[in-house]
Design a protein around this motif. Structure first.
Motif, PDB file in Angstrom:
ATOM      1  N   LEU B 153     -60.510 -36.722  38.352  1.00 27.22           N
ATOM      2  CA  LEU B 153     -60.909 -36.294  39.696  1.00 27.22           C
ATOM      3  C   LEU B 153     -60.768 -37.439  40.685  1.00 27.22           C
ATOM      4  O   LEU B 153     -60.251 -37.278  41.786  1.00 27.22           O
ATOM      5  CB  LEU B 153     -62.350 -35.793  39.698  1.00 27.22           C
ATOM      6  CG  LEU B 153     -62.863 -35.469  41.104  1.00 27.22           C
ATOM      7  CD1 LEU B 153     -62.560 -34.022  41.456  1.00 27.22           C
ATOM      8  CD2 LEU B 153     -64.329 -35.757  41.271  1.00 27.22           C
ATOM      9  N   GLU B 154     -61.251 -38.610  40.279  1.00 27.83           N
ATOM     10  CA  GLU B 154     -61.229 -39.743  41.206  1.00 27.83           C
ATOM     11  C   GLU B 154     -59.804 -40.145  41.564  1.00 27.83           C
ATOM     12  O   GLU B 154     -59.510 -40.461  42.710  1.00 27.83           O
ATOM     13  CB  GLU B 154     -62.019 -40.908  40.617  1.00 27.83           C
ATOM     14  CG  GLU B 154     -63.514 -40.656  40.794  1.00 27.83           C
ATOM     15  CD  GLU B 154     -64.413 -41.678  40.121  1.00 27.83           C
ATOM     16  OE1 GLU B 154     -63.899 -42.484  39.323  1.00 27.83           O
ATOM     17  OE2 GLU B 154     -65.629 -41.635  40.390  1.00 27.83           O
ATOM     18  N   LYS B 155     -58.943 -40.089  40.570  1.00 27.91           N
ATOM     19  CA  LYS B 155     -57.550 -40.423  40.808  1.00 27.91           C
ATOM     20  C   LYS B 155     -56.915 -39.409  41.745  1.00 27.91           C
ATOM     21  O   LYS B 155     -56.258 -39.740  42.731  1.00 27.91           O
ATOM     22  CB  LYS B 155     -56.831 -40.430  39.451  1.00 27.91           C
ATOM     23  CG  LYS B 155     -55.446 -40.921  39.535  1.00 27.91           C
ATOM     24  CD  LYS B 155     -54.847 -41.041  38.157  1.00 27.91           C
ATOM     25  CE  LYS B 155     -53.367 -41.184  38.412  1.00 27.91           C
ATOM     26  NZ  LYS B 155     -52.500 -41.344  37.416  1.00 27.91           N
ATOM     27  N   ARG B 156     -57.145 -38.144  41.400  1.00 22.49           N
ATOM     28  CA  ARG B 156     -56.584 -37.049  42.179  1.00 22.49           C
ATOM     29  C   ARG B 156     -57.131 -37.058  43.609  1.00 22.49           C
ATOM     30  O   ARG B 156     -56.445 -36.806  44.572  1.00 22.49           O
ATOM     31  CB  ARG B 156     -56.987 -35.757  41.464  1.00 22.49           C
ATOM     32  CG  ARG B 156     -56.376 -34.528  42.016  1.00 22.49           C
ATOM     33  CD  ARG B 156     -54.935 -34.509  41.654  1.00 22.49           C
ATOM     34  NE  ARG B 156     -54.208 -33.800  42.680  1.00 22.49           N
ATOM     35  CZ  ARG B 156     -53.029 -33.252  42.499  1.00 22.49           C
ATOM     36  NH1 ARG B 156     -52.433 -33.373  41.336  1.00 22.49           N
ATOM     37  NH2 ARG B 156     -52.441 -32.608  43.467  1.00 22.49           N
ATOM     38  N   MET B 157     -58.420 -37.360  43.692  1.00 23.18           N
ATOM     39  CA  MET B 157     -59.110 -37.355  44.970  1.00 23.18           C
ATOM     40  C   MET B 157     -58.498 -38.409  45.898  1.00 23.18           C
ATOM     41  O   MET B 157     -58.328 -38.170  47.088  1.00 23.18           O
ATOM     42  CB  MET B 157     -60.568 -37.705  44.679  1.00 23.18           C
ATOM     43  CG  MET B 157     -61.424 -37.724  45.862  1.00 23.18           C
ATOM     44  SD  MET B 157     -62.656 -36.451  45.732  1.00 23.18           S
ATOM     45  CE  MET B 157     -63.394 -36.683  47.307  1.00 23.18           C
ATOM     46  N   GLU B 158     -58.177 -39.541  45.337  1.00 19.43           N
ATOM     47  CA  GLU B 158     -57.603 -40.597  46.153  1.00 19.43           C
ATOM     48  C   GLU B 158     -56.236 -40.165  46.684  1.00 19.43           C
ATOM     49  O   GLU B 158     -55.927 -40.353  47.854  1.00 19.43           O
ATOM     50  CB  GLU B 158     -57.473 -41.870  45.316  1.00 19.43           C
ATOM     51  CG  GLU B 158     -57.368 -43.094  46.196  1.00 19.43           C
ATOM     52  CD  GLU B 158     -57.663 -44.362  45.428  1.00 19.43           C
ATOM     53  OE1 GLU B 158     -58.494 -44.328  44.485  1.00 19.43           O
ATOM     54  OE2 GLU B 158     -57.058 -45.383  45.764  1.00 19.43           O
TER      55      GLU B 158
END
Lengths: 213, 300
Positions: B153-158
Motif C-alpha cells: 500500500l505504501e509503495k502504491r500510495m507514493e
C-alpha cells in the motif's frame, strides 16, 4: 599517456577512429532502415588505458549524469571485449514505447521496474549488436555475444564496480555518445577490448587500411 | 541416424531454424509435440502462416536485426511472457493460459560468414514463472485476509500520490477500523476475530473498483486507496462500507455476531506535501470517528 604511445601508434588510432566512424554510420543507417530505430552516434573517441584506470575514467566521462544504469554485453571473436551502455536513470521508461508502443498500459507495482530493466537490456542488445557487429564485419571478423546484463541499476554515479575489469589488462576504450532522436534519451557507449585482442586488432587495422586505400 | 539430430530431437528445448524469408527450415520434436504441428507439415511454410500472433513489430525487428547485424535476440519471459502460444503443462493452467517461455534467436552463417538463416530456441519456464508469481503475491498481500499488505500500500500510495499531484487529479483515502475488536477476540477467541477480519476484507474488496486498493494496515485497521475520487464521493463510498459491514452477519460456531466499523476519509488537497500527510489526515479523521461514538464516517 605512456600506454597509448607504447601499444597503439597514432596512425593505428586514426585508422581505428575512421573504422568506427564508418561502422557506426552504417549501424545507425541500418537501424533506421531495417527496424526504424533512429539513433545518432557521435564521432567516437579512443583512449588506451590500463583496465585499473577504467572506473575512474568512466566516472569522469559521465559526470554530467545524476543516476545511471549500465548495460553490459560481452562479445567474442578475435575481436573480443565488453561493451557498456551508460544510460541516465529513467531512460528505460522513455524507451519502453520505442520498442513496443502497445506496452504503454499501466503496470502493477514492481512490474514496471522489471519492464524498464528489460527494455534497457533489449535496447542495449540492439545498439551494441549493431555497432560491434559492423566494426567486426569491417575488420573481417565474426563475433558472438553474451546475453545483455544490467550491471548498474539507477545508482548514483561513482558506483562503477571496480571488479568489472581485470586491472592488469590494457584496454582500448572507444567512446561514443548516442542519442535517440524521438525520445530525448542520451547516453554513452564504451567498447573495451581485452588485452589479448589488441595484437590481432593491430593486424586487422593494417589489413583494413590496405584494403581501403 | 545422425548423432546431432538425435540430440536435437531429444533435448528439452524447442529448436527452430528459419530461412531469411522466415520460412521454417527445421522444427525439432519438442516443437512438434508442444505445437501439435508435424515438422513435415510446417517445413517450407511461412512461420506467420502457422503463428500469426508472432507477426508483431518486436518479433519482426528481432528477426531483421539478427539477419542484418548478426545480433542475438533475447526474449525474456518477463517482457514477452511467450513467443509461441502453447498450452502449459496441466498443473499450471490455472495461473497461465499459455506456456511461459524464455527464447533466444541468433544468426546462422554460411562458410563465407554471410547470414542465410536464423535459429530460435524455446525454453519452457512456466514453473519458474509460477513460483515467482506466487512469491510476488506473498510479498504484496496479507496472508489472512487476501487484502494488500501495508508495504505494498505504501509503495502504491507514493506512486499514486505523485501521479495525482502531477496531473492535479483527485485522490482519496478511507481508513477504517473494527469497533471493539478486542472484545470480539476476548469473547469468542482469536479464530473468530480472524474470521471477521476475512469476512470484512472480502465484503469491502467486492465493493470497490479494480483501480482501488484495499490493504490491511494494522491488526484490525484497513486502508482503502481511491484514485480519481474526490472527498464527497469518497465519503459516500465510506458510508456504503459502513452500512454494509453493520448489516453483515458473521457466523462463528453457530453464533451470530455483528460488528461495526469507524471510518476516516481524507482527500488530496493542494499543499499536502506527501502521501504520509494524506494518510495522517485520514487517520486523524478515523480517530475523530472513534471519539465521537464509533460506527460512523468522519471526513476532513
Amino acid at each position: 599517456m605512456d600506454n597509448e604511445s607504447l601499444l597503439v601508434a597514432d596512425e593505428e588510432r586514426d585508422i581505428l577512429q575512421e573504422l568506427m566512424n564508418i561502422a557506426f554510420g552504417k549501424a545507425a543507417a541500418e537501424l533506421a532502415e531495417v527496424i526504424s530505430i533512429f539513433v545518432v552516434l557521435s564521432v567516437p573517441s579512443i583512449k588506451v588505458l590500463k583496465a585499473a584506470q577504467l572506473p575512474e575514467y568512466l566516472q569522469e566521462e559521465i559526470r554530467d549524469f545524476a543516476d545511471i544504469s549500465i548495460v553490459e554485453q560481452n562479445f567474442w571473436g578475435r575481436f573480443k571485449g565488453s561493451a557498456f551502455l551508460v544510460f541516465p536513470a529513467g531512460a528505460g521508461k522513455a524507451l519502453i514505447s520505442l520498442l513496443d508502443p502497445e506496452h504503454e498500459a499501466t503496470f502493477e507495482s514492481g512490474t514496471f521496474e522489471v519492464l524498464e530493466k528489460e527494455t534497457l537490456m533489449e535496447v542495449g542488445n540492439i545498439l551494441i549488436g549493431a555497432c560491434v557487429g559492423k566494426m567486426s564485419e569491417l575488420l573481417g571478423d565474426v563475433v558472438t555475444y553474451s546475453p545483455p546484463k544490467v550491471v548498474v541499476e539507477n545508482e548514483p554515479r561513482g558506483i562503477i564496480p571496480k571488479n568489472l575489469f581485470d586491472p592488469e589488462y590494457t584496454a582500448i576504450v572507444m567512446r561514443t555518445v548516442f542519442r535517440f532522436e524521438e525520445r530525448d534519451v542520451r547516453g554513452f557507449l564504451f567498447l573495451v577490448t581485452t588485452h589479448d585482442s589488441i595484437v590481432w586488432l593491430k593486424k586487422a587495422l593494417a589489413a583494413f587500411i590496405e584494403h581501403y586505400e | 541416424m545422425n548423432e546431432f539430430s538425435q540430440i536435437l530431437d531429444s533435448v528439452n528445448l524447442g529448436l527452430v531454424i528459419l530461412d531469411a524469408d522466415l520460412r521454417v527450415r527445421y522444427w525439432n520434436r519438442w516443437m512438434e509435440s508442444r505445437s501439435g504441428i508435424a515438422a513435415e507439415r510446417i517445413a517450407g511454410a511461412l512461420l506467420f502462416d502457422f503463428f500469426p500472433s508472432l507477426k508483431t513489430p518486436a518479433f519482426i525487428r528481432s528477426c531483421k536485426s539478427v539477419l542484418t547485424f548478426g545480433n542475438f535476440s533475447f526474449f525474456s519471459q518477463k517482457l514477452h511472457r511467450f513467443l509461441f502460444p502453447f498450452r502449459p503443462d496441466s498443473s499450471f493452467e490455472s495461473r497461465f493460459e499459455q506456456m511461459q517461455q524464455s527464447c533466444t534467436m541468433g544468426p546462422l552463417r554460411n562458410d563465407d560468414t554471410t547470414i542465410s538463416a536464423l535459429y530460435l530456441t524455446v525454453q519452457d519456464v512456466t514453473e519458474l514463472a509460477a513460483y515467482e508469481h506466487r512469491l510476488m503475491e506473498m510479498n504484496m498481500r496479507d496472508g489472512l485476509t487476501g487484502a494488500y499488505n501495508r508495504r505494498f500500500l505504501e509503495k502504491r500510495m507514493e506512486e499514486e500520490f505523485n501521479r495525482h499531484v502531477r496531473y492535479s487529479r483527485s485522490l482519496s483515502v478511507v481508513m477504517f477500523d473494527i469497533d471493539f475488536f478486542k472484545k470480539v477476540n476476548d469473547s469468542y477467541g482469536h479464530l473468530c476475530g480472524d474470521l471477521i477480519l476475512k469476512d470484512i476484507a472480502g465484503e469491502i474488496a467486492a465493493m470497490i473498483r479494480t483501480t482501488d486498493f484495499l490493504a490491511r494496515y494494522g491488526g484490525e485497521e484497513f486502508c482503502c486507496l481511491l484514485p480519481e475520487t474526490d472527498l464527497p464521493a469518497a465519503q459516500m463510498i465510506a458510508e456504503r462500507f459502513r452500512s454494509r459491514v453493520a448489516e453483515a452477519q458473521h457466523i462463528y460456531q453457530g453464533q451470530e455476531i455483528y460488528v461495526t466499523i469507524s471510518l476516516g476519509v481524507a482527500a488530496l488537497t493542494p499543499g499536502l506535501s506527501s502521501c504520509h500527510a494524506l494518510l495522517k489526515k485520514a487517520d486523524d479523521a478515523l480517530y475523530e470517528a472513534k471519539r465521537s461514538g464509533r460506527n460512523r464516517v468522519v471526513a476532513c
